[in-house]
Design a protein around this motif. Structure first.
Motif, PDB file in Angstrom:
ATOM      1  N   LEU A  83       0.824  -1.201   0.000  1.00 23.05           N
ATOM      2  CA  LEU A  83       0.000   0.000   0.000  1.00 23.05           C
ATOM      3  C   LEU A  83       0.865   1.261   0.000  1.00 23.05           C
ATOM      4  O   LEU A  83       0.564   2.234  -0.700  1.00 23.05           O
ATOM      5  CB  LEU A  83      -0.926   0.006   1.220  1.00 23.05           C
ATOM      6  CG  LEU A  83      -2.030  -1.062   1.237  1.00 23.05           C
ATOM      7  CD1 LEU A  83      -2.787  -1.020   2.561  1.00 23.05           C
ATOM      8  CD2 LEU A  83      -2.990  -0.868   0.071  1.00 23.05           C
ATOM      9  N   PHE A  84       1.941   1.241   0.755  1.00 18.31           N
ATOM     10  CA  PHE A  84       2.819   2.403   0.833  1.00 18.31           C
ATOM     11  C   PHE A  84       3.538   2.639  -0.496  1.00 18.31           C
ATOM     12  O   PHE A  84       3.676   3.779  -0.948  1.00 18.31           O
ATOM     13  CB  PHE A  84       3.824   2.215   1.963  1.00 18.31           C
ATOM     14  CG  PHE A  84       4.590   3.451   2.299  1.00 18.31           C
ATOM     15  CD1 PHE A  84       3.929   4.578   2.773  1.00 18.31           C
ATOM     16  CD2 PHE A  84       5.961   3.511   2.144  1.00 18.31           C
ATOM     17  CE1 PHE A  84       4.628   5.735   3.085  1.00 18.31           C
ATOM     18  CE2 PHE A  84       6.667   4.652   2.445  1.00 18.31           C
ATOM     19  CZ  PHE A  84       5.997   5.776   2.929  1.00 18.31           C
ATOM     20  N   VAL A  85       3.992   1.554  -1.132  1.00 17.96           N
ATOM     21  CA  VAL A  85       4.650   1.684  -2.441  1.00 17.96           C
ATOM     22  C   VAL A  85       3.661   2.212  -3.474  1.00 17.96           C
ATOM     23  O   VAL A  85       4.005   3.076  -4.300  1.00 17.96           O
ATOM     24  CB  VAL A  85       5.230   0.324  -2.880  1.00 17.96           C
ATOM     25  CG1 VAL A  85       5.660   0.377  -4.357  1.00 17.96           C
ATOM     26  CG2 VAL A  85       6.420  -0.049  -2.007  1.00 17.96           C
ATOM     27  N   GLY A  86       2.434   1.709  -3.441  1.00 15.52           N
ATOM     28  CA  GLY A  86       1.423   2.217  -4.368  1.00 15.52           C
ATOM     29  C   GLY A  86       1.163   3.695  -4.172  1.00 15.52           C
ATOM     30  O   GLY A  86       0.982   4.443  -5.148  1.00 15.52           O
ATOM     31  N   LEU A  87       1.184   4.149  -2.922  1.00 15.52           N
ATOM     32  CA  LEU A  87       0.996   5.578  -2.638  1.00 15.52           C
ATOM     33  C   LEU A  87       2.170   6.396  -3.170  1.00 15.52           C
ATOM     34  O   LEU A  87       1.977   7.483  -3.738  1.00 15.52           O
ATOM     35  CB  LEU A  87       0.838   5.780  -1.129  1.00 15.52           C
ATOM     36  CG  LEU A  87       0.574   7.220  -0.656  1.00 15.52           C
ATOM     37  CD1 LEU A  87      -0.746   7.730  -1.243  1.00 15.52           C
ATOM     38  CD2 LEU A  87       0.540   7.278   0.862  1.00 15.52           C
TER      39      LEU A  87
ATOM     40  N   VAL B  10       4.125   5.621  -5.705  1.00 15.00           N
ATOM     41  CA  VAL B  10       4.051   5.638  -7.170  1.00 15.00           C
ATOM     42  C   VAL B  10       3.032   6.671  -7.639  1.00 15.00           C
ATOM     43  O   VAL B  10       3.238   7.377  -8.637  1.00 15.00           O
ATOM     44  CB  VAL B  10       3.698   4.234  -7.703  1.00 15.00           C
ATOM     45  CG1 VAL B  10       3.417   4.280  -9.201  1.00 15.00           C
ATOM     46  CG2 VAL B  10       4.830   3.263  -7.406  1.00 15.00           C
ATOM     47  N   ALA B  11       1.928   6.776  -6.907  1.00 14.68           N
ATOM     48  CA  ALA B  11       0.891   7.732  -7.302  1.00 14.68           C
ATOM     49  C   ALA B  11       1.321   9.169  -7.064  1.00 14.68           C
ATOM     50  O   ALA B  11       1.034  10.062  -7.874  1.00 14.68           O
ATOM     51  CB  ALA B  11      -0.398   7.433  -6.528  1.00 14.68           C
ATOM     52  N   LEU B  12       2.060   9.421  -5.972  1.00 12.63           N
ATOM     53  CA  LEU B  12       2.445  10.789  -5.634  1.00 12.63           C
ATOM     54  C   LEU B  12       3.745  11.226  -6.312  1.00 12.63           C
ATOM     55  O   LEU B  12       3.883  12.401  -6.673  1.00 12.63           O
ATOM     56  CB  LEU B  12       2.589  10.921  -4.109  1.00 12.63           C
ATOM     57  CG  LEU B  12       1.317  10.697  -3.287  1.00 12.63           C
ATOM     58  CD1 LEU B  12       1.614  10.801  -1.799  1.00 12.63           C
ATOM     59  CD2 LEU B  12       0.229  11.694  -3.691  1.00 12.63           C
TER      60      LEU B  12
END
Length: 258
Positions: A207-211, A213-215
């Protein structure tokens, strides 16, 4: 030696207390674990003999890392020689445990080979990539499921066996038996413990990596690598420390213990 039956919530507390032990001397505990990994990697490079020797020594190194966690909890000093402290007592029993684990693992892979003609065994032992037919037919998946099913009781028997042999002088058979009984009695706590590890090691980092990548799409690759390394350097010592915490909570010495 008395085996306690603990409530399921203890599984989560093992991980929390393991992190507390890690925080008390995070630098030295991490250094010991990294040194252990490097040493095992160097030994594994030796053809044929290396993988066998490294597997035989795993129980002794497990006791060494448990010694480190016990020293941290008691406030005793840590040092590099502690990495080999597990070889100083009951080494014969520990080497026998390593041999049993090696033979049992090979035996389990041999049984799984009946489902995929040895594709899984060749992949794990020889590093050979499975062919497309094994992947397409699902035989490799079936072999993996069989191996995992058979590995479960082996892991239960092996979980506490090194420390029971190294610290209490149990014979290999007695250590394996007590370890299996302890895990079986506390299956609820171990179920919660496994779910907690899954959450901390995979779900939250993903979840943190996905965040990230998005930011920050431009620097996501570098940040992902840095995050992965950081997680490993924190999670691995925490897990080793949690092994010690679970042993400390499950086993209680009695007056009859030597």
């Amino acid at each position: 030696m008395q085996v306690l039956t603990l409530p399921a919530a203890c599984g989560w507390r093992w991980l929390i207390d393991g992190f507390r032990i890690f925080r008390r001397n995070h630098l030295m505990l991490t250094l010991l674990i990294i040194s252990y990994w490097i040493l095992m990697a160097l030994v594994n490079v030796i053809p044929l003999i290396g993988p066998i020797a490294s597997t035989l020594c795993i129980p002794a190194f497990s006791v060494s890392l448990m010694n480190a966690c016990r020293n941290i909890e008691s406030g005793a000093p840590l040092g590099a020689p502690l990495l080999f402290s597990g070889f100083r007592s009951n080494l014969r029993s520990l080497l026998i445990l390593g041999g049993i684990y090696l033979a049992a693992t090979v035996g389990i892979l041999a049984v799984s080979a009946l489902a995929d003609d040895g594709a899984l065994m060749q992949m794990l032992l020889a590093g050979q990539k499975p062919d497309e037919e094994a992947l397409a037919s699902g035989s490799l998946l079936l072999a993996t499921q069989i191996a995992l099913f058979l590995l479960c009781p082996l892991i239960m028997a092996y979980w506490y066996a090194p420390v029971l042999a190294g610290w209490h002088g149990f014979s290999p058979a007695k250590a394996l038996f007590f370890s299996f009984v302890a895990c079986a009695r506390n299956w609820r706590a171990f179920l919660v413990y496994s779910m907690a590890m899954l959450l901390v090691a995979t779900v939250l980092p993903a979840l943190f990596v996905g965040l990230l990548v998005a930011l920050l799409p431009d620097g996501a690759a570098l940040l992902t690598v840095l995050l992965s390394v950081s997680i490993i350097l924190v999670l691995a010592p925490t897990l080793f420390a949690s092994f010690y915490v679970s042993y400390r909570d499950v086993f209680v010495a009695t007056e009859n213990d030597a």
